[in-house]
Design an enzyme around this catalytic site. Sequence first.
Site, mmCIF file in Angstrom:
data_model
loop_
_atom_site.group_PDB
_atom_site.id
_atom_site.type_symbol
_atom_site.label_atom_id
_atom_site.label_comp_id
_atom_site.label_asym_id
_atom_site.label_seq_id
_atom_site.Cartn_x
_atom_site.Cartn_y
_atom_site.Cartn_z
ATOM 1 N N LYS A 78 -6.707 -4.036 -2.537
ATOM 2 C CA LYS A 78 -5.929 -3.712 -3.734
ATOM 3 C C LYS A 78 -6.734 -4.046 -4.993
ATOM 4 O O LYS A 78 -7.379 -5.095 -5.063
ATOM 5 C CB LYS A 78 -4.621 -4.500 -3.721
ATOM 6 C CG LYS A 78 -3.651 -4.133 -4.833
ATOM 7 C CD LYS A 78 -2.355 -4.933 -4.715
ATOM 8 C CE LYS A 78 -1.359 -4.577 -5.801
ATOM 9 N NZ LYS A 78 -0.118 -5.369 -5.698
ATOM 10 N N SER A 153 4.156 -2.766 -5.658
ATOM 11 C CA SER A 153 2.984 -2.278 -6.351
ATOM 12 C C SER A 153 1.796 -1.994 -5.433
ATOM 13 O O SER A 153 0.874 -1.268 -5.825
ATOM 14 C CB SER A 153 2.563 -3.280 -7.426
ATOM 15 O OG SER A 153 2.158 -4.515 -6.840
ATOM 16 N N SER A 177 5.970 -6.697 -3.435
ATOM 17 C CA SER A 177 4.956 -5.656 -3.590
ATOM 18 C C SER A 177 4.096 -5.385 -2.360
ATOM 19 O O SER A 177 3.312 -4.437 -2.372
ATOM 20 C CB SER A 177 4.041 -5.980 -4.777
ATOM 21 O OG SER A 177 4.665 -5.657 -5.985
#
Lengths: 494, 96
Positions: A78, A153, A177
């Site tokens: 990420k 996210s 997330s």
Amino acid sequence: MNLYELTIQEALDGMDRGDFTAVELTADLLGRIGAVEREIQSFLTVTGELALAQAARADARRRQGDASPLLGIPLGIKDVLSTRDVETTCGSKILKGYVPPYTATSVKKLEAAGMVMLGKTNTDEFAMGSSTENSAYHTTRNPWNLERVPGGSSGGSAAAVAAGEALGALGTDTGGSVRQPASFCGVVGLKPSYGRVSRYGLVAYGSSLDQIGTLTKDVRDAALLLNVIAGHDPRDSTSLPDATPDYRTALTGDVRGLRVGVPAEYFIDGIEPDVEQAVREAIAQLAHLGAEIIPVSLPNTDKAVPVYYMIATAEAGANLARFDGIRFGYSAGADRLMDNYRQTRGEGFGPEVKRRIMLGTYVLSAGYYDAYYGKAQQVRTLMKQDFEDVFSRVDVIACPVSPTTAFKIGEKSDDPMAMYLADVFTLSLNLAGMCGISVPCGLDAAGLPIGLQLIGPHLGEEVILRTAHAYEQSTNFGLSVGGLAAASRRHVAG
Amino acid sequence: MRLSPDDVRHVAELAKLSLTAEEAQEYAEQLSDILEYADALKEIDTTGVAPTPYVLPLTSVMREDEPHDGLSNEEALANAPDAADGFFRVKAYFGE
């Protein structure tokens, strides 16, 4: 079977047998990225040359007898995790072109274990969001249905794994997330307990809530990755010194006598009927496997949204003060220093980030601190006590991850409150520091994945992995790798 | 309570964020909605309840005071929008 459809464990076994090399595996994943990335858009940066070089080194190490646990395994990272010499944007324009001079501890540990990094995955800006629609670069699509969000996210990481663009990925979870995008994309998402994984090199959003987690095709792979990233780090004073077990030994397949709590407050009006039915069937399946189902109450669950948005935004307001246009990142180039601060931040941050910075600044400001921030910290204590009470009577809590399956792109992007309220089932355990996992438990009528959330006490990773694994092994939803790859192929082709 | 666009501009100034007039108006609505929702917390009796700023017991973590290698000057400045003579360079605070 294509190599990109393998689990991490299957790929390790294949390379150990000499069926294929890390270079061949990595080339297959890069080919898959080339074939589907235009539609899915999981990545912000693909590091193909670096990946092939790392894979060649992994093959050399394997030939020399190196048995590192992730030797030659291609993963996505990420883009809120710092990677030396690889652009790290946090999905924000304010960090466009920023190339960190150091690597996050979690990523460094993966590299030492032999990982091949395929690239940096898309995220809502600074991990603030539930859909990747807040990314300043693009919105990732759900591989199961390209008109739907992948969640967020960590939506880039979840979509990459679901679409066969990475064998696994790191995400981060401040209020859900990792678990919510895992649920939306039909993969396994593990959020470890606060303090279990070093946050050094993670660009901070809410420092008392942030934790790095994993997105994988199955529970065994989650245990494999956690084995590598867990543990104490002198560079993170909140990382715990407690010993790290071999999480694979928790995967016994046996949940007989396990006490599973089911909180009434997680089955509320507004939950989609297909979601409720799938989760209740999953709980019945745990009972069928010999677990004892115990009704429990977490009475302050409905306060999780306001408590979270007071605390997380206050922490964000402070953390994001470092983006000033002087040391790194975007600079507006205004003539006066104070104007340059205002313009750099006003132009560099997107609307959701500005909204949260202002909310956090407001709740910390003179006259409002006690009413909002202080109050939220007190209610947080009550929420933590609720969990501690329940965990004195049960081993694990079972509930939904999200009240809905993946929603349509654009459906909620103009309504921040609607987006915040959908996080109600995932926020509490970050506030309490507990661990949680999302494991696929079925599809809704539209063919979209549903996630079962299993919550464990602080440092209870073994019990949630054991429960999730036993459940996963006993079910046959076609959500395994072949099903996922088939789904993404179908939707990409369509 | 509802925030006015002026309230929002005050908060934005504290946070050093430039806003357009449209943004100030929109954020006034949205932040007011969120704060009204958060007013539900006021109904909870928290008399005598200690706050939880961190879920772990807060302790000072110490290490031996030994020198470690840090970033070189070049590495520290590599991402700077503006640098000179080994330093970050900023715009003037005062000016004509």
